[in-house]
Design a protein around this motif. Structure first.
Motif, PDB file in Angstrom:
ATOM      1  N   ALA A   1     -21.694  30.198  -8.340  1.00  0.00           N
ATOM      2  CA  ALA A   1     -21.933  31.635  -7.950  1.00  0.00           C
ATOM      3  C   ALA A   1     -22.438  32.184  -8.892  1.00  0.00           C
ATOM      4  O   ALA A   1     -23.276  33.397  -8.802  1.00  0.00           O
ATOM      5  CB  ALA A   1     -20.572  32.065  -7.425  1.00  0.00           C
ATOM      6  N   PHE A   2     -22.420  31.815 -10.221  1.00  0.00           N
ATOM      7  CA  PHE A   2     -23.112  32.493 -11.503  1.00  0.00           C
ATOM      8  C   PHE A   2     -24.513  32.324 -11.556  1.00  0.00           C
ATOM      9  O   PHE A   2     -24.632  30.790 -11.601  1.00  0.00           O
ATOM     10  CB  PHE A   2     -22.506  32.419 -12.642  1.00  0.00           C
ATOM     11  N   ASP A   3     -25.457  33.335 -11.647  1.00  0.00           N
ATOM     12  CA  ASP A   3     -26.860  32.678 -11.632  1.00  0.00           C
ATOM     13  C   ASP A   3     -27.321  31.842 -12.840  1.00  0.00           C
ATOM     14  O   ASP A   3     -27.939  30.818 -12.569  1.00  0.00           O
ATOM     15  CB  ASP A   3     -27.753  34.162 -11.667  1.00  0.00           C
ATOM     16  N   GLU A   4     -26.563  32.017 -14.056  1.00  0.00           N
ATOM     17  CA  GLU A   4     -26.839  31.443 -15.258  1.00  0.00           C
ATOM     18  C   GLU A   4     -26.451  30.093 -15.426  1.00  0.00           C
ATOM     19  O   GLU A   4     -26.571  29.246 -16.241  1.00  0.00           O
ATOM     20  CB  GLU A   4     -26.761  32.207 -16.608  1.00  0.00           C
ATOM     21  N   PHE A   5     -25.194  29.727 -14.330  1.00  0.00           N
ATOM     22  CA  PHE A   5     -24.845  28.481 -14.687  1.00  0.00           C
ATOM     23  C   PHE A   5     -24.724  27.404 -13.573  1.00  0.00           C
ATOM     24  O   PHE A   5     -24.814  28.015 -12.224  1.00  0.00           O
ATOM     25  CB  PHE A   5     -23.203  28.805 -15.046  1.00  0.00           C
ATOM     26  N   GLU A   6     -24.602  26.330 -13.593  1.00  0.00           N
ATOM     27  CA  GLU A   6     -24.675  25.326 -12.573  1.00  0.00           C
ATOM     28  C   GLU A   6     -23.690  24.320 -13.055  1.00  0.00           C
ATOM     29  O   GLU A   6     -23.585  23.734 -14.365  1.00  0.00           O
ATOM     30  CB  GLU A   6     -25.706  24.893 -12.145  1.00  0.00           C
ATOM     31  N   VAL A   7     -22.838  23.759 -12.102  1.00  0.00           N
ATOM     32  CA  VAL A   7     -21.771  22.408 -12.474  1.00  0.00           C
ATOM     33  C   VAL A   7     -22.487  21.135 -12.235  1.00  0.00           C
ATOM     34  O   VAL A   7     -23.110  21.018 -11.126  1.00  0.00           O
ATOM     35  CB  VAL A   7     -20.580  22.705 -11.517  1.00  0.00           C
ATOM     36  N   LEU A   8     -22.718  20.350 -13.328  1.00  0.00           N
ATOM     37  CA  LEU A   8     -23.304  19.035 -13.049  1.00  0.00           C
ATOM     38  C   LEU A   8     -22.274  18.322 -12.312  1.00  0.00           C
ATOM     39  O   LEU A   8     -22.769  17.314 -11.556  1.00  0.00           O
ATOM     40  CB  LEU A   8     -23.176  18.508 -14.408  1.00  0.00           C
ATOM     41  N   TYR A   9     -21.219  18.195 -12.819  1.00  0.00           N
ATOM     42  CA  TYR A   9     -20.070  17.267 -11.861  1.00  0.00           C
ATOM     43  C   TYR A   9     -18.673  17.571 -12.625  1.00  0.00           C
ATOM     44  O   TYR A   9     -18.690  18.372 -13.368  1.00  0.00           O
ATOM     45  CB  TYR A   9     -20.336  15.832 -12.165  1.00  0.00           C
ATOM     46  N   HIS A  10     -17.741  17.278 -11.738  1.00  0.00           N
ATOM     47  CA  HIS A  10     -16.122  17.339 -12.331  1.00  0.00           C
ATOM     48  C   HIS A  10     -15.815  16.018 -12.211  1.00  0.00           C
ATOM     49  O   HIS A  10     -16.010  15.259 -11.280  1.00  0.00           O
ATOM     50  CB  HIS A  10     -15.649  18.423 -11.668  1.00  0.00           C
ATOM     51  N   VAL A  11     -14.758  15.582 -13.101  1.00  0.00           N
ATOM     52  CA  VAL A  11     -14.077  14.446 -13.476  1.00  0.00           C
ATOM     53  C   VAL A  11     -12.712  14.979 -13.370  1.00  0.00           C
ATOM     54  O   VAL A  11     -12.297  15.837 -13.701  1.00  0.00           O
ATOM     55  CB  VAL A  11     -14.558  13.558 -14.506  1.00  0.00           C
ATOM     56  N   LYS A  12     -11.708  13.906 -13.263  1.00  0.00           N
ATOM     57  CA  LYS A  12     -10.132  14.092 -13.110  1.00  0.00           C
ATOM     58  C   LYS A  12      -9.609  13.963 -14.694  1.00  0.00           C
ATOM     59  O   LYS A  12      -8.423  14.347 -14.907  1.00  0.00           O
ATOM     60  CB  LYS A  12      -9.628  13.055 -12.126  1.00  0.00           C
ATOM     61  N   ASN A  13     -10.222  13.442 -15.650  1.00  0.00           N
ATOM     62  CA  ASN A  13      -9.597  13.082 -16.781  1.00  0.00           C
ATOM     63  C   ASN A  13     -10.810  12.702 -17.803  1.00  0.00           C
ATOM     64  O   ASN A  13     -11.797  12.635 -17.500  1.00  0.00           O
ATOM     65  CB  ASN A  13      -8.533  12.161 -16.765  1.00  0.00           C
ATOM     66  N   GLY A  14     -10.030  12.660 -19.321  1.00  0.00           N
ATOM     67  CA  GLY A  14     -10.920  12.300 -20.093  1.00  0.00           C
ATOM     68  C   GLY A  14     -11.581  10.966 -20.255  1.00  0.00           C
ATOM     69  O   GLY A  14     -12.982  10.722 -20.572  1.00  0.00           O
ATOM     70  N   SER A  15     -10.981  10.014 -19.655  1.00  0.00           N
ATOM     71  CA  SER A  15     -11.805   8.639 -19.486  1.00  0.00           C
ATOM     72  C   SER A  15     -12.971   8.444 -18.531  1.00  0.00           C
ATOM     73  O   SER A  15     -13.845   8.185 -18.959  1.00  0.00           O
ATOM     74  CB  SER A  15     -10.717   7.453 -18.983  1.00  0.00           C
ATOM     75  N   GLU A  16     -12.792   9.513 -17.514  1.00  0.00           N
ATOM     76  CA  GLU A  16     -13.760   9.474 -16.361  1.00  0.00           C
ATOM     77  C   GLU A  16     -14.891  10.224 -17.206  1.00  0.00           C
ATOM     78  O   GLU A  16     -16.080   9.982 -16.831  1.00  0.00           O
ATOM     79  CB  GLU A  16     -13.475  10.218 -15.393  1.00  0.00           C
ATOM     80  N   LEU A  17     -14.682  11.468 -17.933  1.00  0.00           N
ATOM     81  CA  LEU A  17     -15.469  12.314 -18.678  1.00  0.00           C
ATOM     82  C   LEU A  17     -16.291  11.276 -19.400  1.00  0.00           C
ATOM     83  O   LEU A  17     -17.764  11.288 -19.495  1.00  0.00           O
ATOM     84  CB  LEU A  17     -15.163  13.334 -19.457  1.00  0.00           C
ATOM     85  N   ILE A  18     -15.894  10.428 -20.401  1.00  0.00           N
ATOM     86  CA  ILE A  18     -16.585   9.490 -21.581  1.00  0.00           C
ATOM     87  C   ILE A  18     -17.432   8.763 -20.656  1.00  0.00           C
ATOM     88  O   ILE A  18     -18.615   8.587 -20.927  1.00  0.00           O
ATOM     89  CB  ILE A  18     -15.261   9.113 -22.277  1.00  0.00           C
ATOM     90  N   LYS A  19     -17.004   8.175 -19.523  1.00  0.00           N
ATOM     91  CA  LYS A  19     -17.552   7.268 -18.923  1.00  0.00           C
ATOM     92  C   LYS A  19     -19.136   7.784 -18.283  1.00  0.00           C
ATOM     93  O   LYS A  19     -20.148   7.272 -18.542  1.00  0.00           O
ATOM     94  CB  LYS A  19     -16.922   6.662 -17.649  1.00  0.00           C
ATOM     95  N   LYS A  20     -18.866   9.165 -17.782  1.00  0.00           N
ATOM     96  CA  LYS A  20     -20.102   9.654 -17.192  1.00  0.00           C
ATOM     97  C   LYS A  20     -20.957  10.194 -18.204  1.00  0.00           C
ATOM     98  O   LYS A  20     -22.099  10.050 -18.300  1.00  0.00           O
ATOM     99  CB  LYS A  20     -19.475  11.020 -16.715  1.00  0.00           C
ATOM    100  N   LEU A  21     -20.216  10.613 -19.311  1.00  0.00           N
ATOM    101  CA  LEU A  21     -21.213  11.009 -20.526  1.00  0.00           C
ATOM    102  C   LEU A  21     -22.022   9.852 -21.219  1.00  0.00           C
ATOM    103  O   LEU A  21     -23.238   9.867 -21.709  1.00  0.00           O
ATOM    104  CB  LEU A  21     -20.517  11.583 -21.775  1.00  0.00           C
ATOM    105  N   LEU A  22     -21.264   8.689 -21.116  1.00  0.00           N
ATOM    106  CA  LEU A  22     -22.098   7.608 -21.879  1.00  0.00           C
ATOM    107  C   LEU A  22     -23.093   7.011 -20.785  1.00  0.00           C
ATOM    108  O   LEU A  22     -24.052   6.424 -21.250  1.00  0.00           O
ATOM    109  CB  LEU A  22     -20.988   6.407 -22.088  1.00  0.00           C
ATOM    110  N   GLU A  23     -22.847   7.101 -19.622  1.00  0.00           N
ATOM    111  CA  GLU A  23     -23.758   6.525 -18.734  1.00  0.00           C
ATOM    112  C   GLU A  23     -25.084   7.331 -18.275  1.00  0.00           C
ATOM    113  O   GLU A  23     -26.015   6.961 -17.652  1.00  0.00           O
ATOM    114  CB  GLU A  23     -23.324   6.088 -17.321  1.00  0.00           C
ATOM    115  N   SER A  24     -24.952   8.531 -18.784  1.00  0.00           N
ATOM    116  CA  SER A  24     -25.778   9.867 -18.328  1.00  0.00           C
ATOM    117  C   SER A  24     -26.466  10.075 -19.372  1.00  0.00           C
ATOM    118  O   SER A  24     -25.961  10.454 -20.479  1.00  0.00           O
ATOM    119  CB  SER A  24     -25.303  10.812 -17.327  1.00  0.00           C
ATOM    120  N   GLU A  25     -27.775  10.513 -19.314  1.00  0.00           N
ATOM    121  CA  GLU A  25     -28.608  10.977 -20.591  1.00  0.00           C
ATOM    122  C   GLU A  25     -28.597  12.460 -20.574  1.00  0.00           C
ATOM    123  O   GLU A  25     -29.023  13.379 -21.429  1.00  0.00           O
ATOM    124  CB  GLU A  25     -29.927  10.633 -20.621  1.00  0.00           C
ATOM    125  N   ASN A  26     -28.218  13.043 -19.378  1.00  0.00           N
ATOM    126  CA  ASN A  26     -28.129  14.372 -19.104  1.00  0.00           C
ATOM    127  C   ASN A  26     -26.643  15.105 -19.531  1.00  0.00           C
ATOM    128  O   ASN A  26     -25.607  15.233 -19.333  1.00  0.00           O
ATOM    129  CB  ASN A  26     -28.146  14.702 -17.723  1.00  0.00           C
TER     130      ASN A  26
END
Lengths: 218, 218
Positions: B25-50
């Motif tokens: 809802a904030f103009d300047e921000f947008e959510v890329l994705y959300h994950v449930k824990n650290g492991s999922e985050l790392i997997k996402k960060l590693l497989e995405s160049e964004n």
DNA sequence: GAATGAATGGGGATTTTTCCCCTTTTCAAA
DNA sequence: TTTGAAAAGGGGAAAAATCCCCATTCATTC
């Protein structure tokens, strides 16, 4: 079509605000207002003739917690459907809340779609049990009778007082003085609660009490 | 104008989803994705160049908690601004997270407007300390040196192991066996931690450990 | 090499906790 | 009014926790 009105009671403003956005995004529901604790809720309910259909009630709140608030609602506004909302998935907490009259128990980690389903169910059926909560209830019934008594029976006032004091650095002798009872009586309470909760030491008792929200851990 | 990208790491799906709505809802921000824990985050960060600009990181998560996740981010994606997000306002937790490199520490009960301010601050200044967190930090520095050492110094591995075992129903003798040390050494740890945390009994030690998230209370 | 300090561990005494078996009091139901 | 159960309290002993003082080892530092 008139929307079903929802009131949110939660001291986590960020969560409450976000939740309000989510609820308002559903066509059939709208948030009337949200308040930070039970006291504020009661004030609002008393001064407004606009009675909500559903109250989303957090359990862990300062000032006036979910249990006390639930009791008041049951007594004074029994027509409102209350959904308990908490991070706490311990059996005793769930059972306590449902016994007090909550129509459902939502864990804060549920999926938004399930949340939507819960709102609809509680309107149409007057009740919503998630699979996890239902399982918890079943488990608590499937235990032997002893355990059922152990986990279902509320503690007597003296026992609860003792339990709270046992969760401090006081010795039993000091607790006895504080409660104006003989150390031997205190020893009786101790032994009784040990058996009741199936613990082996005062440490076990403290851990059990904290894990099951019988005392405030923080 | 390109929006700042935000990633949410939180196991409470309802909260995460709601928060996502708020951020979007904030103009300047947008959510890329959300994950449930650290492991999922790392997997996402590693497989995405964004690479996201900001990570909103919950601390109490199953599988891989906020501390471990923070360490990984600091090591592997140091350019990302991390805002810790937790209900836990205890000094040790806050300090631990900030030491690990979090750029701010948001309590989940903050007001949405403050949340918005925090997002902006961490983008423009690379840091956001709420008044409450700043106060906590100040208090921890203003205590006498003894306390500073007591609360600031991380526990040694053996001490932490002992502490975790002390928060069970095991006797010291059993703990000694478990840790392959003499009961006398265990007694030394005990005495040391008693002084360290200024407690008078094992009960006090357990309460301190739980209240300060040094052990998992549940 | 000497000193310092931390980690490990011992001796021993006191207090607290834990347990089991028992008596008295109270209070309400039969 | 009796009786029976629950609450309150006691004796005593074993186990655990608490405390204080001290010895050894080992690495680091001066």
């Amino acid at each position: 079509m008139k929307k079903h009105s929802v009131v949110i009671v939660d001291d986590h403003l960020l969560f409450a605000q976000s939740l309000q956005g989510l609820v308002n995004a559903f066509d059939e529901f709208e948030v009337l207002y949200h308040v930070k604790n039970g006291s504020e809720l009661i004030k609002k309910l008393l001064e407004s003739e606009n009675v909500p259909d559903i109250i989303l009630l957090d359990i862990n709140m300062p000032v006036m917690n979910g249990f006390e608030t639930m009791e008041w609602i049951k007594e004074n506004r029994p027509s409102i459907q209350v959904l308990a909302l908490s991070m706490d998935d311990h059996e005793e907490t769930i059972i306590k809340m449902l016994r007090l009259g909550a129509k459902g128990y939502l864990l804060k980690d549920i999926h938004p779609e399930i949340f939507y389903k819960a709102l609809n169910e509680v309107i149409s059926n007057g009740i919503y049990y998630s699979e996890r909560v239902a399982t918890t209830l079943l488990n608590s019934l499937h235990g032997n009778d002893e355990k059922e008594v152990a986990n279902g029976k509320p503690l007597k006032d003296t026992e609860l007082t003792f339990l709270k004091l046992a969760c401090t650095e006081m010795t039993y002798k000091e607790i006895a003085q504080e409660m104006c009872l003989s150390p031997k009586t205190i020893d009786g309470y101790r032994e009784s609660l040990f058996k009741h909760f199936k613990v082996k030491s005062r440490i076990g008792l403290v851990l059990y009490a904290i894990r099951n929200n019988l005392v405030n851990s923080k």
